[in-house]
Every structure is written in structure tokens, then in C-alpha cells.
Scaffold this motif. Sequence first.
Motif, PDB file in Angstrom:
ATOM      1  N   ARG A 157      -9.349   4.999   0.957  1.00 37.70           N
ATOM      2  CA  ARG A 157      -9.278   4.039   2.051  1.00 37.70           C
ATOM      3  C   ARG A 157     -10.443   3.059   2.006  1.00 37.70           C
ATOM      4  NH1 ARG A 157     -10.250   7.943   7.203  1.00 37.70           N
ATOM      5  NH2 ARG A 157      -9.511   6.054   8.212  1.00 37.70           N
TER       6      ARG A 157
ATOM      7  N   GLU B 184       1.596   4.947   1.046  1.00 39.20           N
ATOM      8  CA  GLU B 184       1.068   5.844   2.086  1.00 39.20           C
ATOM      9  C   GLU B 184       0.725   7.210   1.529  1.00 39.20           C
ATOM     10  OE1 GLU B 184       2.640   5.804   6.085  1.00 39.20           O
ATOM     11  OE2 GLU B 184       4.039   4.227   5.450  1.00 39.20           O
ATOM     12  N   TRP B 185       1.626   7.725   0.694  1.00 38.33           N
ATOM     13  CA  TRP B 185       1.370   9.019   0.072  1.00 38.33           C
ATOM     14  C   TRP B 185       1.895   9.007  -1.342  1.00 38.33           C
ATOM     15  CZ3 TRP B 185       4.955  12.592  -1.842  1.00 38.33           C
ATOM     16  CH2 TRP B 185       4.368  13.781  -2.341  1.00 38.33           C
TER      17      TRP B 185
ATOM     18  N   SER C  28       0.633  11.093   7.195  1.00 41.02           N
ATOM     19  CA  SER C  28       1.746  10.534   6.419  1.00 41.02           C
ATOM     20  C   SER C  28       2.860  11.564   6.301  1.00 41.02           C
ATOM     21  CB  SER C  28       1.267  10.121   5.030  1.00 41.02           C
ATOM     22  OG  SER C  28       0.769  11.230   4.336  1.00 41.02           O
TER      23      SER C  28
ATOM     24  N   HIS D 217      -8.008  11.081   0.182  1.00 38.86           N
ATOM     25  CA  HIS D 217      -7.596   9.968   1.023  1.00 38.86           C
ATOM     26  C   HIS D 217      -8.396   8.736   0.580  1.00 38.86           C
ATOM     27  CE1 HIS D 217      -7.006   8.281   5.414  1.00 38.86           C
ATOM     28  NE2 HIS D 217      -6.368   7.589   4.494  1.00 38.86           N
TER      29      HIS D 217
ATOM     30  N   LYS E 196       0.862  -1.176   0.000  1.00 39.50           N
ATOM     31  CA  LYS E 196       0.000   0.000   0.000  1.00 39.50           C
ATOM     32  C   LYS E 196       0.903   1.231   0.000  1.00 39.50           C
ATOM     33  CE  LYS E 196      -2.102   1.497   3.704  1.00 39.50           C
ATOM     34  NZ  LYS E 196      -2.896   1.234   4.916  1.00 39.50           N
TER      35      LYS E 196
ATOM     36  N   THR F  63      -4.362   5.539   1.373  1.00 41.86           N
ATOM     37  CA  THR F  63      -3.347   6.274   0.608  1.00 41.86           C
ATOM     38  C   THR F  63      -3.761   7.739   0.476  1.00 41.86           C
ATOM     39  OG1 THR F  63      -2.833   4.308  -0.702  1.00 41.86           O
ATOM     40  CG2 THR F  63      -2.208   6.454  -1.640  1.00 41.86           C
ATOM     41  N   TRP F  64      -2.837   8.632   0.826  1.00 41.34           N
ATOM     42  CA  TRP F  64      -3.086  10.063   0.610  1.00 41.34           C
ATOM     43  C   TRP F  64      -2.543  10.460  -0.749  1.00 41.34           C
ATOM     44  CZ3 TRP F  64      -5.546  13.666   3.773  1.00 41.34           C
ATOM     45  CH2 TRP F  64      -5.966  13.190   5.016  1.00 41.34           C
TER      46      TRP F  64
ATOM     47  N   VAL G 134       5.762  10.715   4.926  1.00 41.51           N
ATOM     48  CA  VAL G 134       6.718   9.989   4.098  1.00 41.51           C
ATOM     49  C   VAL G 134       7.306  10.854   2.998  1.00 41.51           C
ATOM     50  CG1 VAL G 134       5.722   7.741   4.509  1.00 41.51           C
ATOM     51  CG2 VAL G 134       4.824   9.193   2.682  1.00 41.51           C
TER      52      VAL G 134
ATOM     53  N   GLN H 204      -5.705   3.597   7.906  1.00 40.97           N
ATOM     54  CA  GLN H 204      -5.297   4.665   7.015  1.00 40.97           C
ATOM     55  C   GLN H 204      -5.080   4.067   5.635  1.00 40.97           C
ATOM     56  OE1 GLN H 204      -4.064   8.173   7.336  1.00 40.97           O
ATOM     57  NE2 GLN H 204      -5.598   8.104   8.956  1.00 40.97           N
TER      58      GLN H 204
END
Lengths: 423, 423
Positions: free
Chosen positions: A230, A194-195, A249, A228, A192, A239-240, A251, A237
Amino acid sequence: MGLVVQKYGGSSVADAEGIKRVAKRIVDAKKNGHQVVVVVSAMGDTTDELIDLAGQVSPIPSGREFDMLLTAGERISMALLAMAIKNLGHEAQSFTGSQAGVITDSVHNKARIIDVTPGRIRTALDEGNIAIVAGFQGVSQDKKDITTLGRGGSDTTAVALAAALDAEVCEIYTDVDGVFTADPRVVKKAKKIEWISFEDMLELAASGSKVLLHRCVEYARRYNIPIHVRSSFSGLQGTWVSNEPTGDSKVEQAIISGVAHDTSEAKITVVGVPDKPGEAAAIFRAVADAEINIDMIVQNVSAASTGLTDISFTLPKAEGRKAIDALEKAKSAIGFDSLRYDDQIGKISLVGAGMKTNPGVTADFFRALSDAGVNIELISTSEIRISVVTRADDVNEAVRAVHTAFGLDSDSDEAVVYGGTGR
Amino acid sequence: MGLVVQKYGGSSVADAEGIKRVAKRIVDAKKNGHQVVVVVSAMGDTTDELIDLAGQVSPIPSGREFDMLLTAGERISMALLAMAIKNLGHEAQSFTGSQAGVITDSVHNKARIIDVTPGRIRTALDEGNIAIVAGFQGVSQDKKDITTLGRGGSDTTAVALAAALDAEVCEIYTDVDGVFTADPRVVKKAKKIEWISFEDMLELAASGSKVLLHRCVEYARRYNIPIHVRSSFSGLQGTWVSNEPTGDSKVEQAIISGVAHDTSEAKITVVGVPDKPGEAAAIFRAVADAEINIDMIVQNVSAASTGLTDISFTLPKAEGRKAIDALEKAKSAIGFDSLRYDDQIGKISLVGAGMKTNPGVTADFFRALSDAGVNIELISTSEIRISVVTRADDVNEAVRAVHTAFGLDSDSDEAVVYGGTGR
């Protein structure tokens, strides 16, 4: 705490239980102090059932009436969702696309949003309501007819409303946990994300990733609305998608965001085209006039002996017949020899902003494909994407090979590192 | 050839075949040179299925959302009907109640039409279209919310549109051949009525005849719109309802139009009411404040010895509980002894303008009931109707006896003749 727009797809509201589960989640957001606007799709198979009914009364349903028919689906889900929320002791009101101020052009079945005037939604929110809005639909500016936005239209409704209402975030609830580095059905070790930046997400969407549609991401980027993505089934959480890392996030952008693939396209090769100015223009004018969207284009090097060349392009399989007809009709005017149609192709794309500053990416990509024994038929690149066409049978193996080669597998210690920063 | 409004009920458009059959009939009217406006109900069981869904998400669905939900039903049928007509080579456009300009008050689930502004319908007709309009629904004047008109609402939509568009006739297509002299399920020899006045039809509707609802006939009378009730399954002439015989029917008004019955009511008796001014008013104020419609009222003669009397009234069974609660709450203020609730009653009504000039009708009516051994519990009369309450078990026998006694049976040579002309 500001305003959030939440969008729930058909699989999240497939039955009464699903509607009640979603209602609880919406009420939670309200309890957390947010103003909440919810965009909802039709329940589960409703749209397919309505399409089936239309087929029973008419082989070619009128666009206007088809839109009128399909919009009944969201009307049902949104009213039920509002009822379920009120049953939990919170105020809710449902609105059709037209009532919510979703103004579109007049192209039935695939209308584009041209304005959003959410006065009634704003009033409902100010009165303490949760506003439920029908996704996928609007009303045409000129004729005041009901329109639909086409595939993935509910996501676009959600982003457009989020923009018009200046929302903090547009949450797209779906039946997967977010955007992955590759399709998890093909690559078991897909992770997945995250961002991801709007730019990378746009390239993934254009390259076959199904989670978010291109038009929706484009809209979000234009108005800078963080998305977002989800799951409505878990509290995780997702993925942004935004300009800069947001929310929880923190990241860094990865060098490579992911690997997308697409087996929905076909390839047409126009054989024996005179190698002179205006020929390619004539070919693509004929195709464009038939309202066909083409994807990749490659012109072979002309054989000096004949002065003839071949031009290949890819397009959605569904439009193959129409394109062939359009070209055959223009054959004498254009002056080519013949057409070849091939729908056994697949496309693999590697997407990542890190490509800009890491020239090694392209070489590594081809190496991975070569090591997996995959033959490349066409190549196309952008600043942050590289795509190849292969045999359809090779696609899954190619995706897995590339995913592993770039260190995206979930049990890799870390992603491949190049000299650049990746930002 | 002028404008006709046709209304098709849910049983006429229960499936794709039904929709295609109805489409042919509509196109025939258009081919005959008429401008055609069609009002359509939801397909077959759609409304019941939507009500069932609502029950699964909320025990007490909100009125606003319930209306939003139910109106999806007509949206489906009207779009499919427009498609089916276009498939026959004719132009058709569907319109929601709101788009058709059906403006109502804000009483959800049983709104009343307060205005019809059919500008879009007129435009569609002028452009050569057949206009398909969703029955049963409108939009509230103040809040612009979607409303429904309650049971039989599609008939009212049709008549209201016919009035607003100055139609020649409003054709109500249904699954029976017209209005009968009695319910054919009870009286096998019931005859189809060729023509009936608005006044007699109003009394029949108020007395339990289900073919046309009271509100719809009232609307038609106010705007003098002839109604033609007929079957969508046959090509037969049905029943004309109007001020004067119209169309192909040249018939005289009969002395007796028909016999109606109703077993949907209950009787409440308020026992031991002090026989002094204001007591009845207090009782019916309590009932009216609970928004209960009562039908017949009878006050017994007061027993001189006690100074107490009993007051009985009838009301829909569905409202019995509410009425009892309202009266119990007001018991000490009103000062009665007790309440008796009886839902095993039935009502038989004889309707006909001829009663005005034929005093013998009442006597003959009671004689017929007496000969059939039916005991009468309450009596109520209007200028052109006489109704009695009996045991529910006696109703069918009573209806048959009265039908025969007044010469309405289909194998009678002719109807009973009184001294008057019957007009």
C-alpha cells in the motif's frame, strides 16, 4: 490485535518531513493496539550517494567493505525514525540487521537470509517499544561480517521478520497504491488489484512487475505471511497478497491477474549448434558456471540438411557481456558457429490462475498481439503464465492491447468470462 | 617492527582525495614491516550533517538513537578507507567499534571504555590484513547497545586499542604538526614540542590545549603507550608524548612545556555565604548533583564584620544555566545572598615539570602578567601547573607575554634557565 510488520521504502523516508509523516502512521498502528515492528530502507538517494563515494576511491570496491558502507544508509534512517516516534510520545528502539538477528550466508551484496533470531526485537516489543529494524542487511553466519541482501532486500527483511515473529500481516509501504493489472505508466487504464494469490504474484514478479520482488513473495508464501502492499502517502487499502482473500478484501480470484512486461533482458542466439545429445547441456553449463541467470530458452527445429540447429535464450542485459565471454571461451569445446547478441527485445507476460482451466486464454492472447501487429519471437509458458518475446519497440503497444483484450481496463464493465470458474 | 595504531581525524579524510592520501600513508607503514591498525573518524562534516538531520525530526533526540545515528559516520569513512587500501593492492578489513571489541558503559553520547577485547582485530592482522576500526564508538556491556565516546572519542579508541594490542606507538594524525608551546593562532612564535611527558600533557589538556583530550592522555599514561601526534598532510615528525623521550626524540624535558589558555569557561560567585563549616560542601553538593564539572574554586577571606564570605568557581559556559538553576533551588537550604554569573573570563596556564624544583617560576609568571597590564582574578596551582583567571579580552595578550617571558618564542636562542635541572 496482533503483531504487524511495516516496511517503508526510501521514497517514503526521503527527508525529515517524510520521516515525521511515517512516524505518525506507525504510532497510529500502535494506538490501534498492535505490536509494531518497522523495517526501513535508506533515505531517498543515500544509497546512490554512497555508491558514488565508493566509486571515487576504488573502481572495484570489495564486497565486504561495500556492504559495510551501504548499511550506513539504513542506520541513519532507522535512528531518525526512532527519534521521530519518541518525539510523538511513544517508545521506540532501532536495531541493525545484526542486532535484529537477521542471519545470512556470506555472499556479499546479495546475501540470502538463512535464519532470523529476533530475541532482542521480542524483548523490545514486550517492554512496550516500537521496534525499528534496518532493512536490506544482516550478518553472516560464519564470519559475523555485515552483509546486504541486494535489490529489494528490505522487503525480504520485512517478510522474514514477520515470519519469525508470527505476524498477522506484513505491510509493504511504497510510493504506489498497490499492485496493478499492468504498469500504470504504460497502461493508463490499469486497475489496482485488491487481492492476488502468492502464485500469481510470483509469476508477475518473475515477469517484470517491480512492486514486489520474487524472493520476497517466495518467502511470504513459504511461511504463509499475508502481504499488504500500500501507499505511505495515502490511507487507502492497497493490494493483499496471500493464499486466500484476507483482510477487507472478499474478492474472488480473477481469471487473469495482470499483464507484466520487461525490457531489461537481452537475447543471445547460439548459431550452428550440432544437433546431438549434450550440446545444449554444454552451452548452459558454460553460462551457469559464469553465475548467470537465464530466463527463457528456445531451441529451433534442426534443419535436416545441415544437422545444425540454433539455440536462443534470454538473460539480464547487465550479464550479456559476461555470457558472451563465457561462451566464446567454450566455443571449440561446444562446437557452434557463432553468437548473436540482441538487446532490443521485450517480454510480455499474461498471468492468471484461470489459465489452468481456460484453454481459450492462450489463443486470445496471440489474437490480441496479432491484431496489434506485434510479431512474436519466442514463447514460453507455465501453468498460470504465458510469455512472449517481441521487439522492444512493440512492448508498450502489446501490453495495452492485451490489457484491453482481457477486459482489464478500468472502464470495462467486467472482466472477460470463460466457461470455467477461474478458481 | 611491531604493531602501530594510527588514528586519522575527520579533516584528514574529508573527501575521496583525503581518503586516498591517507590510504597511501597507511600502506607505507605496512610496507615498512609494521602490523597496522587504523582508527578513523567520520568524514569532514558528516557528523554535523547527521546532528542537523536529528534536529529536524526531534528537538531532544534520544541518547540511544543519537548514538546509533552518529556511528553511521565512521561506518562510511572506514569502509571507504578499506576500499582505498585494497585498491592499492593490500588487504584491509573494516570493523565497527562493537566488532573491534570496544566495550563501554551505558552512558550514551559520552560512554567510557571499560574493556577492549580485540580478538577479531588480532585475527585480521594475523591473516595479513590492515585493520580499520571505527573511532568514537563502542557497544555497552549490559544492553549491547551502540554507544559513542563523546568529543575526542576517536583518540581514546586509538589509545585503548594500542593498549589492548600492546602496540609500539599510537600515532594520532591530525591537521596540525603536533603539540605547540602555545596555540599558534594566538602566538605566532609558538614552537612545536618534540617530546612532552604524560604529566605535562595532561595539565596542558586540562588547561585548554585542544590537540589531545585529557581522557586520551590519561589512558595512554595508565598503559604506558607512547603517543606520536603528527600531521597527516606532511611527513614531518610531530610531538612524542610518553614517560621518557622515545623514538627519534632525544630531547631533555624543558622546564616549561607550554602556555595553555581557555575561554570556554564562566565564573559563578556565590555572594554572602555564612562563614561556617559545611557551607562550601552544601554549595558544591548542589552543583555536583546536577552533574556539573567545576574547575577552579576560590573562597575569599571572610569579612570579620559580617561573618559572610564569597565563594567563586569556574565551570564550562555550556553548564552555566544548569548550575545557576541548581543553586537557586538550594538557596534557602544553603543560605546565601545572591549569585553572580560572569562568562567574560579567560584562563591562562603555565605548565612544566620544572616548576617543582624552580620556585622562581611563579614569581616570573605573575611579573610577566603584571608587565602586560593583565589583572588576575583567581589563582590555582598544581605541582606542575599554575593557572590564573583574567578578563577574556586580556587572554591573548597574556598568553603572548608569558610565552615570551619564559623564552618559548621560536626565535629565542634558548629557554630561560633556572638553578634546577628541570628534571
